[in-house]
Design a protein around this motif. Sequence first.
Motif, mmCIF file in Angstrom:
data_model
loop_
_atom_site.group_PDB
_atom_site.id
_atom_site.type_symbol
_atom_site.label_atom_id
_atom_site.label_comp_id
_atom_site.label_asym_id
_atom_site.label_seq_id
_atom_site.Cartn_x
_atom_site.Cartn_y
_atom_site.Cartn_z
ATOM 1 N N VAL A 1 5.661 4.086 -11.079
ATOM 2 C CA VAL A 1 5.556 2.712 -11.562
ATOM 3 C C VAL A 1 5.546 2.711 -13.091
ATOM 4 N N ASP A 2 5.679 1.514 -13.660
ATOM 5 C CA ASP A 2 5.595 1.387 -15.110
ATOM 6 C C ASP A 2 4.161 1.563 -15.605
ATOM 7 N N PHE A 3 3.199 1.123 -14.792
ATOM 8 C CA PHE A 3 1.815 1.018 -15.268
ATOM 9 C C PHE A 3 0.880 1.404 -14.132
ATOM 10 N N SER A 4 0.274 2.591 -14.234
ATOM 11 C CA SER A 4 -0.631 3.083 -13.196
ATOM 12 C C SER A 4 -2.068 2.936 -13.683
ATOM 13 N N VAL A 5 -2.921 2.366 -12.845
ATOM 14 C CA VAL A 5 -4.306 2.103 -13.217
ATOM 15 C C VAL A 5 -5.242 2.906 -12.315
ATOM 16 N N ILE B 1 0.346 -6.951 -17.100
ATOM 17 C CA ILE B 1 1.222 -8.044 -17.531
ATOM 18 C C ILE B 1 1.398 -8.024 -19.043
ATOM 19 N N ARG B 2 0.327 -7.802 -19.775
ATOM 20 C CA ARG B 2 0.428 -7.758 -21.237
ATOM 21 C C ARG B 2 1.252 -6.570 -21.711
ATOM 22 N N PHE B 3 1.246 -5.507 -20.941
ATOM 23 C CA PHE B 3 2.062 -4.340 -21.257
ATOM 24 C C PHE B 3 3.540 -4.625 -21.023
ATOM 25 N N GLY B 4 3.829 -5.640 -20.213
ATOM 26 C CA GLY B 4 5.203 -5.966 -19.869
ATOM 27 C C GLY B 4 5.726 -5.199 -18.682
ATOM 28 N N ALA B 5 4.818 -4.680 -17.845
ATOM 29 C CA ALA B 5 5.219 -3.858 -16.694
ATOM 30 C C ALA B 5 5.939 -4.679 -15.635
ATOM 31 N N GLY B 6 6.956 -4.069 -15.050
ATOM 32 C CA GLY B 6 7.619 -4.674 -13.900
ATOM 33 C C GLY B 6 6.993 -4.199 -12.602
ATOM 34 N N THR B 7 6.386 -3.007 -12.636
ATOM 35 C CA THR B 7 5.712 -2.446 -11.462
ATOM 36 C C THR B 7 4.381 -1.850 -11.901
ATOM 37 N N MET B 8 3.384 -1.961 -11.030
ATOM 38 C CA MET B 8 2.073 -1.388 -11.332
ATOM 39 C C MET B 8 1.456 -0.831 -10.060
ATOM 40 N N ALA B 9 0.476 0.045 -10.233
ATOM 41 C CA ALA B 9 -0.288 0.580 -9.103
ATOM 42 C C ALA B 9 -1.759 0.600 -9.509
ATOM 43 N N PHE B 10 -2.626 0.442 -8.501
ATOM 44 C CA PHE B 10 -4.061 0.392 -8.781
ATOM 45 C C PHE B 10 -4.809 1.324 -7.840
ATOM 46 N N ALA B 11 -5.644 2.194 -8.425
ATOM 47 C CA ALA B 11 -6.492 3.104 -7.648
ATOM 48 C C ALA B 11 -7.948 2.805 -7.971
ATOM 49 N N PRO B 12 -8.739 2.327 -7.009
ATOM 50 C CA PRO B 12 -10.140 2.027 -7.298
ATOM 51 C C PRO B 12 -10.984 3.270 -7.577
ATOM 52 N N SER B 13 -10.541 4.423 -7.089
ATOM 53 C CA SER B 13 -11.226 5.708 -7.340
ATOM 54 C C SER B 13 -12.667 5.721 -6.842
ATOM 55 N N VAL B 14 -12.978 4.882 -5.884
ATOM 56 C CA VAL B 14 -14.342 4.784 -5.359
ATOM 57 C C VAL B 14 -14.701 6.034 -4.559
ATOM 58 N N LEU B 15 -13.807 6.460 -3.684
ATOM 59 C CA LEU B 15 -14.057 7.685 -2.926
ATOM 60 C C LEU B 15 -14.139 8.898 -3.851
ATOM 61 N N ASP B 16 -13.334 8.888 -4.903
ATOM 62 C CA ASP B 16 -13.325 10.009 -5.837
ATOM 63 C C ASP B 16 -14.652 10.149 -6.566
ATOM 64 N N VAL C 1 0.864 -1.182 0.000
ATOM 65 C CA VAL C 1 0.000 0.000 0.000
ATOM 66 C C VAL C 1 0.899 1.229 0.000
ATOM 67 N N VAL C 2 0.579 2.202 -0.849
ATOM 68 C CA VAL C 2 1.370 3.426 -0.924
ATOM 69 C C VAL C 2 0.431 4.624 -0.959
ATOM 70 N N ALA C 3 0.770 5.653 -0.205
ATOM 71 C CA ALA C 3 -0.057 6.868 -0.138
ATOM 72 C C ALA C 3 0.315 7.809 -1.279
ATOM 73 N N TRP C 4 -0.192 7.472 -2.464
ATOM 74 C CA TRP C 4 -0.029 8.353 -3.611
ATOM 75 C C TRP C 4 -1.242 8.218 -4.509
ATOM 76 N N GLY C 5 -1.366 9.073 -5.497
ATOM 77 C CA GLY C 5 -2.461 8.998 -6.440
ATOM 78 C C GLY C 5 -1.980 8.440 -7.761
ATOM 79 N N CYS D 1 3.180 -4.787 -7.067
ATOM 80 C CA CYS D 1 1.861 -4.217 -7.292
ATOM 81 C C CYS D 1 1.473 -3.398 -6.068
ATOM 82 N N SER D 2 1.182 -2.119 -6.274
ATOM 83 C CA SER D 2 0.837 -1.223 -5.176
ATOM 84 C C SER D 2 -0.623 -0.804 -5.271
ATOM 85 N N PHE D 3 -1.279 -0.721 -4.117
ATOM 86 C CA PHE D 3 -2.630 -0.190 -4.043
ATOM 87 C C PHE D 3 -2.540 1.267 -3.597
#
Length: 212
Positions: free
Chosen positions: A35-39, A126-141, A25-29, A184-186
């Motif tokens: 990361v290589d791939f931010s979602v 994974i298909r992008f070939g990322a070594g690192t990724m982050a995921f933001a559900p954006s539910v609160l947003d 878990v990381v406190a960022w947006g 993988c970071s949330f």
Amino acid sequence: MTDTDHSRIPARLPIGSADGVDFDVVAWGPSQADVDFSVACMFEHELGEAGMTGGLLGLDEALGGQLGRLRTAGAFRAQPMETLLVTLPPPGLVPRAVLVIGMGKPEVLDGDLLRRATRVAMREAIRFGAGTMAFAPSVLDAGHTDNAALDMQEVMLDGMLGALRAEHMLADAGLANAPALRRCSFDVGAPRAAAAARAFTAAFERRRQATG
């Protein structure tokens, strides 16, 4: 942020590892994730038509307002599992690529929809070939402030780990290259980071015990 600008990188709160991937878990947006791939997830509209807030608003601003313009124009409607991939991020954006996943109408958000979004996020990273990724559900947003019934940590881990396992099974069968993903970071807001990390860690441990 650059690879040498460590002073601005928030602390990582580890929650577990699976199939060669460290989860934390990381406190960022989504616009700040180093990361290589931010979602990020995006709904067809926000509850009460209040407009984007938080990390999603930060991402839209970093993209010059293009997310809002594309949604208003109907070019990206943010319908369930519709995707938008930014492969040439502007200079103000930290991640090397950004994926936006549509979530449909916020009034009908449920755990299954969130689970599906995390599966899409993991597979596309994974298909992008990322070594690192982050995921933001954006539910609160989107204006959802009471999400206890969604069991978000359990649901998101279920989607992520299930998709990751499937990709490794494909690789083991010789039908795809092995995933390059290693982290993988949330994304979580700073005031909620510690509590979210504890909830994710507990969910991770429950899954480990259930699978032996």
